[in-house]
Design a protein around this motif. Structure first.
Motif, mmCIF file in Angstrom:
data_model
loop_
_atom_site.group_PDB
_atom_site.id
_atom_site.type_symbol
_atom_site.label_atom_id
_atom_site.label_comp_id
_atom_site.label_asym_id
_atom_site.label_seq_id
_atom_site.Cartn_x
_atom_site.Cartn_y
_atom_site.Cartn_z
ATOM 1 N N ASP A 83 -13.629 -12.054 5.685
ATOM 2 C CA ASP A 83 -14.627 -11.264 6.390
ATOM 3 C C ASP A 83 -14.998 -11.945 7.714
ATOM 4 O OD1 ASP A 83 -14.663 -9.404 4.440
ATOM 5 O OD2 ASP A 83 -16.730 -9.735 3.792
ATOM 6 N N GLU A 84 -15.342 -11.148 8.713
ATOM 7 C CA GLU A 84 -15.610 -11.680 10.048
ATOM 8 C C GLU A 84 -16.734 -12.707 10.073
ATOM 9 O OE1 GLU A 84 -16.101 -8.708 13.006
ATOM 10 O OE2 GLU A 84 -14.237 -7.665 12.507
ATOM 11 N N ASP A 85 -17.728 -12.534 9.201
ATOM 12 C CA ASP A 85 -18.886 -13.435 9.214
ATOM 13 C C ASP A 85 -18.479 -14.890 8.987
ATOM 14 O OD1 ASP A 85 -20.406 -11.226 9.601
ATOM 15 O OD2 ASP A 85 -21.151 -11.090 7.538
ATOM 16 N N GLU A 86 -17.480 -15.105 8.134
ATOM 17 C CA GLU A 86 -17.096 -16.472 7.807
ATOM 18 C C GLU A 86 -15.819 -16.925 8.514
ATOM 19 O OE1 GLU A 86 -18.059 -17.547 3.503
ATOM 20 O OE2 GLU A 86 -17.671 -15.406 3.358
ATOM 21 N N ALA A 87 -15.169 -15.998 9.207
ATOM 22 C CA ALA A 87 -13.866 -16.294 9.805
ATOM 23 C C ALA A 87 -13.926 -17.404 10.840
ATOM 24 C CB ALA A 87 -13.278 -15.030 10.420
ATOM 25 N N ASN A 88 -14.920 -17.390 11.701
ATOM 26 C CA ASN A 88 -14.991 -18.383 12.780
ATOM 27 C C ASN A 88 -15.130 -19.804 12.251
ATOM 28 O OD1 ASN A 88 -14.785 -16.386 14.722
ATOM 29 N ND2 ASN A 88 -17.003 -16.125 14.906
ATOM 30 N N PHE A 89 -15.968 -19.976 11.226
ATOM 31 C CA PHE A 89 -16.157 -21.316 10.651
ATOM 32 C C PHE A 89 -14.870 -21.809 9.990
ATOM 33 C CE2 PHE A 89 -17.120 -23.757 6.756
ATOM 34 C CZ PHE A 89 -17.599 -24.914 7.352
ATOM 35 N N ILE A 90 -14.246 -20.949 9.187
ATOM 36 C CA ILE A 90 -13.035 -21.346 8.461
ATOM 37 C C ILE A 90 -11.893 -21.626 9.433
ATOM 38 C CG2 ILE A 90 -11.293 -20.569 6.787
ATOM 39 C CD1 ILE A 90 -13.544 -18.993 5.430
ATOM 40 N N ALA A 91 -11.817 -20.849 10.514
ATOM 41 C CA ALA A 91 -10.742 -21.035 11.497
ATOM 42 C C ALA A 91 -10.768 -22.435 12.111
ATOM 43 C CB ALA A 91 -10.850 -19.980 12.584
ATOM 44 N N LYS A 92 -11.928 -23.031 12.164
ATOM 45 C CA LYS A 92 -12.046 -24.387 12.720
ATOM 46 C C LYS A 92 -11.734 -25.472 11.700
ATOM 47 C CE LYS A 92 -15.643 -22.918 15.967
ATOM 48 N NZ LYS A 92 -17.090 -23.015 16.314
ATOM 49 N N GLU A 93 -11.747 -25.107 10.416
ATOM 50 C CA GLU A 93 -11.629 -26.104 9.354
ATOM 51 C C GLU A 93 -10.254 -26.153 8.684
ATOM 52 O OE1 GLU A 93 -14.106 -28.255 8.263
ATOM 53 O OE2 GLU A 93 -15.182 -27.568 10.050
ATOM 54 N N VAL A 94 -9.593 -25.016 8.561
ATOM 55 C CA VAL A 94 -8.455 -24.919 7.647
ATOM 56 C C VAL A 94 -7.174 -25.522 8.249
ATOM 57 C CG1 VAL A 94 -7.686 -22.617 8.372
ATOM 58 C CG2 VAL A 94 -7.311 -23.360 6.034
ATOM 59 N N ASP A 95 -6.455 -26.264 7.400
ATOM 60 C CA ASP A 95 -5.170 -26.873 7.782
ATOM 61 C C ASP A 95 -3.982 -26.064 7.266
ATOM 62 O OD1 ASP A 95 -5.973 -29.619 8.941
ATOM 63 O OD2 ASP A 95 -7.080 -29.565 7.050
ATOM 64 N N VAL A 96 -4.152 -25.463 6.087
ATOM 65 C CA VAL A 96 -3.065 -24.715 5.451
ATOM 66 C C VAL A 96 -3.619 -23.416 4.882
ATOM 67 C CG1 VAL A 96 -1.329 -24.707 3.605
ATOM 68 C CG2 VAL A 96 -1.817 -26.839 4.830
ATOM 69 N N ILE A 97 -2.913 -22.329 5.113
ATOM 70 C CA ILE A 97 -3.238 -21.044 4.478
ATOM 71 C C ILE A 97 -2.172 -20.741 3.438
ATOM 72 C CG2 ILE A 97 -3.446 -18.544 4.812
ATOM 73 C CD1 ILE A 97 -4.550 -19.099 7.603
ATOM 74 N N ILE A 98 -2.623 -20.447 2.208
ATOM 75 C CA ILE A 98 -1.719 -20.057 1.128
ATOM 76 C C ILE A 98 -2.045 -18.623 0.751
ATOM 77 C CG2 ILE A 98 -0.920 -20.567 -1.216
ATOM 78 C CD1 ILE A 98 -2.099 -23.444 -0.745
ATOM 79 N N ASN A 99 -1.158 -17.713 1.098
ATOM 80 C CA ASN A 99 -1.395 -16.297 0.812
ATOM 81 C C ASN A 99 -0.709 -15.930 -0.498
ATOM 82 O OD1 ASN A 99 -2.331 -13.654 1.268
ATOM 83 N ND2 ASN A 99 -0.332 -13.066 2.054
ATOM 84 N N SER A 100 -1.497 -15.977 -1.568
ATOM 85 C CA SER A 100 -0.973 -15.705 -2.904
ATOM 86 C C SER A 100 -1.462 -14.367 -3.447
ATOM 87 C CB SER A 100 -1.396 -16.834 -3.856
ATOM 88 O OG SER A 100 -0.928 -16.623 -5.146
ATOM 89 N N ALA A 101 -2.307 -13.687 -2.695
ATOM 90 C CA ALA A 101 -2.862 -12.411 -3.155
ATOM 91 C C ALA A 101 -1.767 -11.349 -3.194
ATOM 92 C CB ALA A 101 -3.993 -11.961 -2.243
ATOM 93 N N ALA A 102 -1.744 -10.575 -4.267
ATOM 94 C CA ALA A 102 -0.742 -9.511 -4.386
ATOM 95 C C ALA A 102 -1.165 -8.532 -5.462
ATOM 96 C CB ALA A 102 0.626 -10.088 -4.723
ATOM 97 N N ASN A 103 -0.697 -7.314 -5.325
ATOM 98 C CA ASN A 103 -0.773 -6.340 -6.417
ATOM 99 C C ASN A 103 0.601 -6.334 -7.067
ATOM 100 O OD1 ASN A 103 -0.460 -3.773 -7.863
ATOM 101 N ND2 ASN A 103 -2.473 -3.283 -7.027
ATOM 102 N N THR A 104 0.677 -6.813 -8.311
ATOM 103 C CA THR A 104 1.977 -7.014 -8.956
ATOM 104 C C THR A 104 2.369 -5.883 -9.907
ATOM 105 O OG1 THR A 104 0.929 -8.310 -10.723
ATOM 106 C CG2 THR A 104 1.737 -9.518 -8.794
ATOM 107 N N THR A 105 1.616 -4.797 -9.898
ATOM 108 C CA THR A 105 1.981 -3.648 -10.733
ATOM 109 C C THR A 105 3.227 -2.993 -10.164
ATOM 110 O OG1 THR A 105 -0.349 -3.298 -11.258
ATOM 111 C CG2 THR A 105 1.163 -1.475 -11.709
ATOM 112 N N PHE A 106 4.275 -2.901 -10.975
ATOM 113 C CA PHE A 106 5.552 -2.399 -10.490
ATOM 114 C C PHE A 106 5.469 -0.970 -9.966
ATOM 115 C CE2 PHE A 106 7.999 -5.375 -13.584
ATOM 116 C CZ PHE A 106 7.729 -6.451 -12.747
ATOM 117 N N ASP A 107 4.668 -0.135 -10.640
ATOM 118 C CA ASP A 107 4.589 1.279 -10.254
ATOM 119 C C ASP A 107 3.206 1.625 -9.711
ATOM 120 O OD1 ASP A 107 3.294 0.962 -12.673
ATOM 121 O OD2 ASP A 107 3.949 2.889 -13.491
#
Length: 549
Positions: free
Chosen positions: A168-192
């Protein structure tokens, strides 16, 4: 060869013989002599390690643009220490195993920002507590390490972030200054899944997340957790290669795949009730077996086309199942691909399924996927070189699990340790039968269900009971046929996932790192894993002990 080596006197003869042998074995696979010698640097052979490869050789390798792997390993713990991570999908099965491993092996990480779908910060914090911090079994080891300080330790490291696929935009600016690695593990794994839902999470989610990555001041790496099955209906040995934007599996597909057109198609569709059918139709048209893998493939395309100079790693695991050893054997959450079939069979509801005896089900334990993820993260996060690196964490080439072996192992488990029904009677199961066609499977299902419900033995006068049992019979057959439609493409899958990059990654690790972060799928004893680890894990963690003695 002598121009490249400066061997110590105590090891020169033995080492030189070993080097010559290694050089000979691998030379036919590598284009140039300089690159062939890279295998010697990667060797875990102690003779090679202590041989003293000269700086002349190292300079030669470097001049070819090839990375050297040293005896010190990748430096996984060193990389993790002090870093801040943003993890999407952190409340999912694999995400939890990943978080546990990071905090147990590198407790001096700075922060792990966990993206959580919630209406407010308070709701996100509550989900973090309920689904991660208070998860009793998975985090038991961390509880034992930290004792009374466990809650404080976890709250000092884990930061809930409100968001759905992206921050969310409210927290994006703070996190953008802190984070070293982004791990995008979010997914919808339902086949159909509905096409619009899968497209939003699996395709547009990565687009939004890589867009956020470009705003991060000190980002060292973007890591996408994908699936090996993004390779769709390819046959034979499938290499670890990235997708080009708009690439199809069916090269003859007309019109060509356009992600923009797929998004427009969904947004302009007035038939929301047919979104599931639309997704499957579009996937099949371009060479993918279902909506899930199609939208995940388009997600990879989005990342590669938008990454710019950001170093990217894409982890492609096959079918992720219960943990092999860590934090303990057999931990699993929810039903994965083969699990509903195993449990239906064990309960006596299903004694056959669609599949080829000689077919392979590509399975990999969750902890091996996590270890490969951390190793790749450290390797490419340390070098921070722009590029897209693919790692398939899979078993079908290195150590295949054949379906005929799987059904035998499942039968052996439930024969020695059967489910107990509601009357306290052990459920005895016959050997599981595999059917090569859906027609054979449907015929078998109908006969089996009638026998099981007693419909075939009813007299013609008992019409009321007959109608009732007919309805039950029809529902059971429909359910089994649905499973066949969804899982059939995987039990008959003709592709075999090459894992050469993944094997080379492990060859870069030190012996210590291999002990802590190993992911050698060739070491898996499938009979032991299925009968003594995976199914007992299913019964304990998914079935919650129901049906045990």
């Amino acid at each position: 060869m002598s121009a490249f080596f400066n061997l110590s006197s105590s090891t020169s003869l033995l080492a030189s013989k070993t080097i010559v042998k290694l050089y000979s074995n691998y030379s036919k696979h590598i284009a140039s002599p300089e690159k062939r010698m890279l295998y010697i640097c990667r060797s875990r052979n102690p003779v090679i390690k202590c041989s003293g490869i000269s700086p002349v050789f190292q300079d030669t390798i470097a001049s070819q643009g090839v990375e050297m792997c040293t005896r010190d390993g990748i430096g996984i713990v060193q990389f993790l220490t002090g870093k801040s991570f943003l993890i999407t999908g952190g409340t999912g099965f694999l995400g939890k195993v990943l978080i546990e491993k990071i905090l147990r092996t590198a407790p001096d990480v700075s922060k792990i920002f966990v993206l959580i779908k919630a209406k407010s910060k308070e709701a996100a914090a509550q989900r973090l507590k309920n689904e991660i911090i208070d998860e009793e079994e998975l985090f038991k080891g961390l509880r034992q390490i930290h004792g009374k300080s466990y809650q404080a330790f976890m709250l000092s490291k884990l930061v809930p972030v409100v968001g759905n696929v992206c921050v969310d935009e409210d927290e994006a600016n703070f996190i953008a200054k802190e984070v070293d690695v982004i791990i995008n593990s979010a997914a919808n794994t339902t086949f159909d899944e509905r096409y619009d839902t899968a497209l939003d999470i699996n395709t547009l989610g990565p687009k939004r997340t890589i867009g956020f990555a470009k705003k991060c001041d000190k980002l060292k790496l973007f890591l996408q957790v994908s699936t090996a099955y993004v390779n769709g209906q390819r046959q034979g040995k499938i290499m670890e290669k990235p997708f080009c934007f708009g690439q199809s599996i069916h090269t003859s597909s007309l019109p060509k795949l356009s992600i923009e057109d797929e998004i427009k198609l969904v947004s302009q569709s007035n038939e929301s009730q047919k979104m599931k059918e639309l997704g499957k139709h579009r996937a099949n048209s371009f060479g993918w077996q279902d909506t899930y893998v199609f939208t995940k493939a388009m997600g990879e395309m989005m990342i590669d086309s938008l990454r710019g100079d950001i170093p990217v790693v894409i982890i492609r695991p096959s079918i992720i199942e219960s943990t092999y050893t860590e934090p303990f054997p057999g931990w699993i959450e929810g039903n994965k691909v083969m699990d509903p079939l195993i449990l239906f069979y064990g309960k006596g509801h299903l004694t056959g399924f669609l599949g080829d005896d000689d077919g392979v089900l590509d399975v990999v334990p969750a902890d091996m996927v996590v270890n490969a993820t951390l190793a790749a993260m450290a390797k490419h996060g340390t070098s921070a070189k722009p590029g897209c690196n693919i790692y398939q964490v899979a078993s079908s080439v290195a150590n295949p699990l054949f379906l005929k072996e799987l059904v035998q192992f499942v039968y052996q488990h439930f024969t020695s340790s059967p489910f107990i029904d509601s009357k306290g009677i052990p459920v005895r199961v016959p050997p599981l039968q595999l059917h090569m066609s859906k027609e054979d499977f449907s015929t078998y299902l109908l006969r089996h269900t009638k026998n099981r419900t007693g419909l075939g033995n009813l007299s013609k006068t008992d019409e009321k009971l007959s109608r009732k049992l007919n309805i039950i019979c029809k529902k059971l057959v429909e359910q089994a046929n649905y499973l066949a439609d969804v899982y059939g493409p995987y039990t008959f899958y003709g592709g075999r996932f090459d894992n050469s990059n993944t094997k080379r990654l492990m060859e870069c690790m030190s012996e210590e790192e291999i002990q802590t972060f190993g992911f050698d799928v060739e070491s898996i004893n499938w009979k032991d894993y299925i009968t003594n680890i995976h199914i007992p894990g299913l019964r304990r963690h998914v079935m919650k002990g129901r049906g045990l003695n």
